[in-house]
Design a protein around this motif. Sequence first.
Motif, PDB file in Angstrom:
ATOM      1  N   UNK A 159      -2.054   7.768  -6.615  1.00 39.21           N
ATOM      2  CA  UNK A 159      -2.557   6.408  -6.699  1.00 39.21           C
ATOM      3  C   UNK A 159      -1.186   5.340  -7.212  1.00 39.21           C
ATOM      4  N   UNK A 160      -0.390   4.782  -6.477  1.00 37.71           N
ATOM      5  CA  UNK A 160       0.622   3.757  -7.125  1.00 37.71           C
ATOM      6  C   UNK A 160       0.095   2.294  -6.426  1.00 37.71           C
ATOM      7  N   UNK A 161      -0.342   1.716  -7.303  1.00 40.57           N
ATOM      8  CA  UNK A 161      -1.431   0.265  -7.011  1.00 40.57           C
ATOM      9  C   UNK A 161      -0.238  -0.634  -6.777  1.00 40.57           C
ATOM     10  N   UNK A 162      -0.331  -1.499  -5.502  1.00 39.95           N
ATOM     11  CA  UNK A 162       0.528  -2.711  -5.268  1.00 39.95           C
ATOM     12  C   UNK A 162      -0.227  -3.803  -5.435  1.00 39.95           C
ATOM     13  N   UNK A 163       0.259  -4.954  -5.865  1.00 40.45           N
ATOM     14  CA  UNK A 163      -0.110  -6.276  -6.192  1.00 40.45           C
ATOM     15  C   UNK A 163       0.177  -6.696  -7.468  1.00 40.45           C
ATOM     16  N   UNK A 164      -0.573  -7.500  -8.243  1.00 38.61           N
ATOM     17  CA  UNK A 164      -1.601  -8.278  -7.614  1.00 38.61           C
ATOM     18  C   UNK A 164      -1.299  -9.469  -7.136  1.00 38.61           C
ATOM     19  N   UNK A 165       0.211  -9.829  -7.057  1.00 42.61           N
ATOM     20  CA  UNK A 165       0.534 -11.320  -6.761  1.00 42.61           C
ATOM     21  C   UNK A 165       1.260 -11.114  -5.240  1.00 42.61           C
ATOM     22  N   UNK A 166       1.928  -9.976  -4.954  1.00 47.08           N
ATOM     23  CA  UNK A 166       2.569  -9.781  -3.919  1.00 47.08           C
ATOM     24  C   UNK A 166       2.564  -8.174  -3.481  1.00 47.08           C
ATOM     25  N   UNK A 167       2.293  -7.888  -2.124  1.00 43.81           N
ATOM     26  CA  UNK A 167       2.465  -6.677  -1.457  1.00 43.81           C
ATOM     27  C   UNK A 167       3.479  -6.551  -0.347  1.00 43.81           C
ATOM     28  N   UNK A 168       4.154  -5.676  -0.470  1.00 43.52           N
ATOM     29  CA  UNK A 168       5.150  -5.200   0.744  1.00 43.52           C
ATOM     30  C   UNK A 168       6.649  -6.119   0.241  1.00 43.52           C
ATOM     31  N   UNK A 169       7.108  -6.701   1.441  1.00 43.43           N
ATOM     32  CA  UNK A 169       8.465  -7.220   1.090  1.00 43.43           C
ATOM     33  C   UNK A 169       8.565  -8.229  -0.009  1.00 43.43           C
ATOM     34  N   UNK A 170       9.630  -8.156  -0.715  1.00 45.06           N
ATOM     35  CA  UNK A 170       9.824  -9.333  -1.744  1.00 45.06           C
ATOM     36  C   UNK A 170       9.503 -10.699  -1.154  1.00 45.06           C
ATOM     37  N   UNK A 171       9.052 -11.400  -1.756  1.00 41.12           N
ATOM     38  CA  UNK A 171       8.353 -12.865  -1.124  1.00 41.12           C
ATOM     39  C   UNK A 171       8.048 -13.811  -2.214  1.00 41.12           C
ATOM     40  N   UNK A 172       8.650 -15.136  -1.740  1.00 37.76           N
ATOM     41  CA  UNK A 172       8.152 -16.278  -2.803  1.00 37.76           C
ATOM     42  C   UNK A 172       8.449 -16.067  -4.258  1.00 37.76           C
ATOM     43  N   UNK A 193      -0.936   7.061   2.631  1.00 36.49           N
ATOM     44  CA  UNK A 193      -2.031   6.326   3.197  1.00 36.49           C
ATOM     45  C   UNK A 193      -2.580   5.107   2.494  1.00 36.49           C
ATOM     46  N   UNK A 194      -2.623   3.882   3.031  1.00 32.24           N
ATOM     47  CA  UNK A 194      -2.594   2.589   2.223  1.00 32.24           C
ATOM     48  C   UNK A 194      -3.600   1.536   2.874  1.00 32.24           C
ATOM     49  N   UNK A 195      -4.717   1.737   2.102  1.00 31.58           N
ATOM     50  CA  UNK A 195      -5.649   0.831   2.309  1.00 31.58           C
ATOM     51  C   UNK A 195      -5.196  -0.304   1.798  1.00 31.58           C
ATOM     52  N   UNK A 196      -5.499  -1.812   2.317  1.00 25.96           N
ATOM     53  CA  UNK A 196      -5.103  -2.912   1.730  1.00 25.96           C
ATOM     54  C   UNK A 196      -6.020  -4.043   2.018  1.00 25.96           C
ATOM     55  N   UNK A 197      -5.835  -5.292   1.576  1.00 28.74           N
ATOM     56  CA  UNK A 197      -6.373  -6.346   2.124  1.00 28.74           C
ATOM     57  C   UNK A 197      -5.297  -7.415   2.876  1.00 28.74           C
ATOM     58  N   UNK A 198      -4.162  -6.807   3.052  1.00 26.55           N
ATOM     59  CA  UNK A 198      -3.094  -7.570   3.361  1.00 26.55           C
ATOM     60  C   UNK A 198      -2.049  -6.854   4.369  1.00 26.55           C
ATOM     61  N   UNK A 199      -0.808  -7.632   4.530  1.00 27.09           N
ATOM     62  CA  UNK A 199      -0.007  -6.922   5.546  1.00 27.09           C
ATOM     63  C   UNK A 199       1.140  -6.379   4.469  1.00 27.09           C
ATOM     64  N   UNK A 200       2.139  -5.808   4.949  1.00 31.00           N
ATOM     65  CA  UNK A 200       3.268  -5.261   4.045  1.00 31.00           C
ATOM     66  C   UNK A 200       4.484  -6.073   4.249  1.00 31.00           C
ATOM     67  N   UNK A 201       4.299  -7.261   4.852  1.00 28.34           N
ATOM     68  CA  UNK A 201       5.322  -8.139   5.184  1.00 28.34           C
ATOM     69  C   UNK A 201       5.302  -9.116   4.039  1.00 28.34           C
ATOM     70  N   UNK A 202       4.770  -9.034   2.958  1.00 22.46           N
ATOM     71  CA  UNK A 202       4.950  -9.881   1.898  1.00 22.46           C
ATOM     72  C   UNK A 202       4.018 -11.239   2.282  1.00 22.46           C
ATOM     73  N   UNK A 203       3.781 -11.842   0.932  1.00 24.51           N
ATOM     74  CA  UNK A 203       3.090 -13.153   0.927  1.00 24.51           C
ATOM     75  C   UNK A 203       3.076 -14.354   1.553  1.00 24.51           C
ATOM     76  N   UNK A 204       4.515 -14.316   1.827  1.00 22.39           N
ATOM     77  CA  UNK A 204       5.063 -15.382   2.784  1.00 22.39           C
ATOM     78  C   UNK A 204       4.564 -15.250   4.243  1.00 22.39           C
ATOM     79  N   UNK A 205       4.768 -14.139   4.630  1.00 22.62           N
ATOM     80  CA  UNK A 205       4.420 -13.890   6.019  1.00 22.62           C
ATOM     81  C   UNK A 205       2.836 -13.900   6.168  1.00 22.62           C
ATOM     82  N   UNK A 206       2.177 -13.439   5.245  1.00 23.40           N
ATOM     83  CA  UNK A 206       0.454 -13.478   5.368  1.00 23.40           C
ATOM     84  C   UNK A 206       0.050 -14.992   5.250  1.00 23.40           C
TER      85      UNK A 206
END
Length: 333
Positions: free
Chosen positions: A98-111, A293-306
């Motif tokens: 487990x490598x957790x991604x977040x809590x303020x961005x997931x995926x591509x660098x953004x904002x 395997x990566x369950x998420x509540x978001x995309x991996x495009x970064x927060x701006x894309x979401x």
Amino acid sequence: MTLDLNALVDSGIVSSVDQLATAYTSTSGSDRGHPQRAIDIRVIGGVDLRVLPDRGLDISGAWYRGLPLAWRSRVGEVSRLVNPRGSEWIQAFGGGLLATCGLRNVGAASEGHGLHGTFAHLPARDVRVDHLREGNDVGIQVTGVIEDMDALETHLRCERTIRTMCARGDVLVRDVVTNLGPATAAAPMLYHSNFGAPVWQPGACLELPSREVIPRDDATRSAGALWREAPEPEEAGIERVYEHLLVPADGWPTARIVNESLGVTVEMSWDARTMPRLHQWVHPCAGVYVLGIEPANCSVGGRAADREERRLPVLEPSARRTSSVRWRIHDDR
């Protein structure tokens, strides 16, 4: 394995529960000038874990009755990064169960936030390790608090619980994320679970309840539907990333890695009420060779894309979100 472990302890046949389930702490990285805490857990007949309090209380190594489950990168588990920017996250990506991604961005660098955020580089506080006794079961429970905050507006707190039980291959991670700041906060999160050999190798396959599979990019698209079978290693292989739209289930979808040659099936399930999206990462390059395997509540495009798609997960002030992920190992050997 069928054992009434509590009866063994209560009867006095086992003098100490530490004979069945134990944990000890150590420090790694001192020789590189950056010591980091580690907790090694051993449970009879279950999944042994190596937990890293200074990397978000994430799980590095995992072994089921001696069989390694997790992929671990050549980078190793020690990181000097505190607030990774741009793509620096990948430079310190050690892999792990487990490598957790977040809590303020997931995926591509953004904002202004780096790739996959800072969670895996935040130290946990108030870390506790306790014996767990439930019914006939004995295990180990680790708890701790991870906080992602700035000096003004953002204060997200994650209260994490990790459990691994004796006499069965069962690991549970439960997180409660609370917005303690004064303003609504973006709160994307992704559970990056990484599998390697011998579980994931040519001959193994992945089973998912997918109704549609969406490639992230042209390289993934050109690979076609090659997400089910573990590929042959490629000298110049490039990563493939898919999003799976899942068949509605009972709220806990399950991904299965089936390895008939080992006689082992590894299951990963998650609470889709708070983690409704699923991403898959496959890297076939020789010397890397990994399945994510990566369950998420978001995309991996970064927060701006979401944000642009109006799908950015947020938490209102004082709001909390509970999410869970579980691994189960079935051994037919």
